[in-house]
Design a protein around this motif. Sequence first.
Motif, mmCIF file in Angstrom:
data_model
loop_
_atom_site.group_PDB
_atom_site.id
_atom_site.type_symbol
_atom_site.label_atom_id
_atom_site.label_comp_id
_atom_site.label_asym_id
_atom_site.label_seq_id
_atom_site.Cartn_x
_atom_site.Cartn_y
_atom_site.Cartn_z
ATOM 1 N N LEU A 1 0.844 -1.202 0.000
ATOM 2 C CA LEU A 1 0.000 0.000 0.000
ATOM 3 C C LEU A 1 0.883 1.258 0.000
ATOM 4 N N ASN A 2 1.923 1.225 0.820
ATOM 5 C CA ASN A 2 2.806 2.393 0.925
ATOM 6 C C ASN A 2 3.507 2.687 -0.408
ATOM 7 N N LEU A 3 4.007 1.612 -1.031
ATOM 8 C CA LEU A 3 4.745 1.805 -2.286
ATOM 9 C C LEU A 3 3.854 2.328 -3.403
ATOM 10 N N ALA A 4 2.574 1.972 -3.340
ATOM 11 C CA ALA A 4 1.640 2.473 -4.362
ATOM 12 C C ALA A 4 1.496 3.987 -4.253
ATOM 13 N N VAL A 5 1.510 4.480 -3.022
ATOM 14 C CA VAL A 5 1.409 5.931 -2.813
ATOM 15 C C VAL A 5 2.695 6.598 -3.317
ATOM 16 N N VAL A 6 3.838 6.003 -2.945
ATOM 17 C CA VAL A 6 5.134 6.571 -3.352
ATOM 18 C C VAL A 6 5.224 6.641 -4.884
ATOM 19 N N GLU A 7 4.749 5.596 -5.557
ATOM 20 C CA GLU A 7 4.864 5.579 -7.021
ATOM 21 C C GLU A 7 3.977 6.650 -7.669
ATOM 22 N N ARG A 8 2.824 6.942 -7.044
ATOM 23 C CA ARG A 8 2.004 8.050 -7.583
ATOM 24 C C ARG A 8 2.763 9.364 -7.437
ATOM 25 N N VAL A 9 3.475 9.495 -6.312
ATOM 26 C CA VAL A 9 4.252 10.722 -6.097
ATOM 27 C C VAL A 9 5.344 10.808 -7.165
ATOM 28 N N ILE A 10 6.058 9.690 -7.399
ATOM 29 C CA ILE A 10 7.125 9.698 -8.414
ATOM 30 C C ILE A 10 6.551 10.059 -9.790
ATOM 31 N N SER A 11 5.350 9.564 -10.066
ATOM 32 C CA SER A 11 4.766 9.821 -11.394
ATOM 33 C C SER A 11 4.617 11.325 -11.640
ATOM 34 N N HIS A 12 4.520 12.076 -10.567
ATOM 35 C CA HIS A 12 4.327 13.518 -10.708
ATOM 36 C C HIS A 12 5.546 14.254 -11.231
ATOM 37 N N PHE A 13 6.727 13.639 -11.048
ATOM 38 C CA PHE A 13 7.962 14.309 -11.475
ATOM 39 C C PHE A 13 8.239 14.033 -12.954
ATOM 40 N N LYS A 14 7.284 14.350 -13.773
ATOM 41 C CA LYS A 14 7.364 14.021 -15.208
ATOM 42 C C LYS A 14 8.586 14.678 -15.860
ATOM 43 N N PRO B 1 7.350 -1.456 -8.409
ATOM 44 C CA PRO B 1 7.445 -1.279 -6.950
ATOM 45 C C PRO B 1 6.447 -2.078 -6.134
ATOM 46 N N VAL B 2 5.208 -2.170 -6.588
ATOM 47 C CA VAL B 2 4.234 -2.883 -5.747
ATOM 48 C C VAL B 2 4.384 -4.397 -5.879
ATOM 49 N N LEU B 3 4.662 -4.886 -7.091
ATOM 50 C CA LEU B 3 4.870 -6.337 -7.219
ATOM 51 C C LEU B 3 6.075 -6.747 -6.379
ATOM 52 N N SER B 4 7.151 -5.959 -6.414
ATOM 53 C CA SER B 4 8.314 -6.375 -5.621
ATOM 54 C C SER B 4 8.101 -6.117 -4.129
ATOM 55 N N ALA B 5 7.362 -5.072 -3.779
ATOM 56 C CA ALA B 5 7.083 -4.843 -2.349
ATOM 57 C C ALA B 5 6.270 -6.019 -1.796
ATOM 58 N N SER B 6 5.335 -6.514 -2.575
ATOM 59 C CA SER B 6 4.511 -7.641 -2.124
ATOM 60 C C SER B 6 5.392 -8.877 -1.923
ATOM 61 N N PHE B 7 6.291 -9.101 -2.896
ATOM 62 C CA PHE B 7 7.197 -10.256 -2.834
ATOM 63 C C PHE B 7 8.104 -10.148 -1.604
ATOM 64 N N ASN B 8 8.707 -8.970 -1.408
ATOM 65 C CA ASN B 8 9.617 -8.794 -0.270
ATOM 66 C C ASN B 8 8.892 -8.856 1.067
ATOM 67 N N TYR B 9 7.675 -8.344 1.074
ATOM 68 C CA TYR B 9 6.862 -8.427 2.297
ATOM 69 C C TYR B 9 6.664 -9.900 2.662
ATOM 70 N N PHE B 10 6.307 -10.689 1.658
ATOM 71 C CA PHE B 10 6.059 -12.114 1.911
ATOM 72 C C PHE B 10 7.348 -12.808 2.355
ATOM 73 N N LEU B 11 8.462 -12.476 1.702
ATOM 74 C CA LEU B 11 9.746 -13.085 2.093
ATOM 75 C C LEU B 11 10.108 -12.694 3.525
ATOM 76 N N SER B 12 9.946 -11.429 3.860
ATOM 77 C CA SER B 12 10.291 -10.976 5.214
ATOM 78 C C SER B 12 9.399 -11.638 6.251
ATOM 79 N N MET B 13 8.114 -11.689 5.948
ATOM 80 C CA MET B 13 7.175 -12.250 6.916
ATOM 81 C C MET B 13 7.392 -13.746 7.129
#
Length: 466
Positions: free
Chosen positions: A280-293, A414-426
């Motif tokens: 969820l967090n990374l999805a917000v961050v990526e929207r922010v990055i999208s703004h720096f066109k 970012p979100v696909l890898s955040a999900s993967f890393n979250y699962f690995l960490s957990m």
Amino acid sequence: MKAQIGLIGLAVMGQNLALNIARKGYTVSVYNRTASKTREFFESRVKGEPIIPTYDLKDFVESLEKPRKIVLMVKAGSAVDDTIEALLPHLDPGDLIVDGGNSHYLDTERRFKYLSERGILFLGMGVSGGEYGALHGPSLMPGGSRKAYELVEEILMKIAAKTEDGPCCTYIGERSAGHFVKMVHNGIEYAIMQAIAEVYDLMRKVMGMGSFEMADVFEEWNKGELNSFLVEITAKILRKVDEETGKPIVDLILDKAEQKGTGKWTAQAALDLGVPTSSLNLAVVERVISHFKGEREKLSQLLKKERKVVRDDHLLEKLKGALIFSTFLSFSQGVWLMNVASREFGYGLNVSEVLRVWKGGCIIRSKMIDFLREIVTDSGDHLLCDRSTRFLKEYLDDVKEVLKVAQENLVPVPVLSASFNYFLSMTEEKLPANLIQAQRDFFGAHTFERIDKEGAFHLDWWEGVV
Ligand code: NBP
């Protein structure tokens, strides 16, 4: 004749909700700060429905049967406070205000207390489904006192979306519970939207697929495990052609994603409550990055990304698996946040019921919710249990393959890898946090625990260093 309910705020949501209520046979009084909008609404949209227009707040309140029930559909923020202040002199104890906007849960908490002290009942109600949902059946998440809820329960049940499991409305919980749950709903929405967008990005950049081909794939996916409103509309979006140019409209849309703040609030609340909502967090961050066109355009000249376009249907299956994996984890992280908030804030949430309310009318409605409801009562807060871990393991190879392809081609996911890393960490027994604890103790004397004895320890780390 007095109206059974009143509604203030005749923008997109308010108009459609008023029509929905009236079409269910209830008389509704409406009011909007700018009178011309009320007139326009009547001229263009009201076709004999039992809706009473009012142009003065006092007349509006007087047109309602007692105890008065007033739904606010005004812009979230100070407009809600302004409207409450303007209403208060005209209300009696026992009257009810329902805030149906996307208010921050802490504002709802404050308003609940303020209005309770004045004898006014208050519900903070999450409404999902956009303008279509508001008219044809939204998902409703009302929170506040049960007594307040009971005053409007019948109307809310009638106007809500319906599924085989009942109307998409339930009493969510105490005080700001409704707006907290709606906020988490939106946080999950951000994550799933971003995961779908990443899959789309790989399809076009790595597989060289055209818009209509991708539409076919999403349409097919929508028939199976990924069946959901967001996958369904993605297929429709990819099929839409711009009338002027004849090109797929999606290719003409600027890649800067806007936000109204609910995703950010979810991430903030999760960090405050100590819940790891990585996807969820990374999805917000990526929207922010999208703004720096502008910056992205300039920097893209400094890193030329060589991409090998390979048409590989086998990769499509992997992408599907990765999306299922990420969708599950987006939901489960949101559920974890709700479970913790429920305890912390005394909301008394029934998360299975919350998920049921999300089955229809709302933006994140999806087949996955049935599976989540099957496991929600027997698994811990985070929903990672025997059954869900077995389920996720089935897609692990798909995610690995997708991340490998994304990395080889330098495509951000970012979100696909955040999900993967979250699962690995957990699922990792040993994380490198031991080293972090040592570093913290080294520079800040923060102490650390040991695995072989009880207590808090501190070392002079410089001693003996050569
Ligand atoms: P907006 O969020 O655009 O709000 C416009 C309404 O707020 C108008 O009726 C406007 O009156 C009124 N308003 C404002 Br602005 N300032 C006011 C003030 N100081 N006092 C009284 N009224 C004031 O409308 P919306 O898009 O229909 O959304 C309504 C709520 O529902 C929002 O909280 C939104 O976040 C939430 N929501 C929206 C969606 C969606 O898909 N749009 C979905 C779910 C929830 P005016 O005409 O006099 O300016």
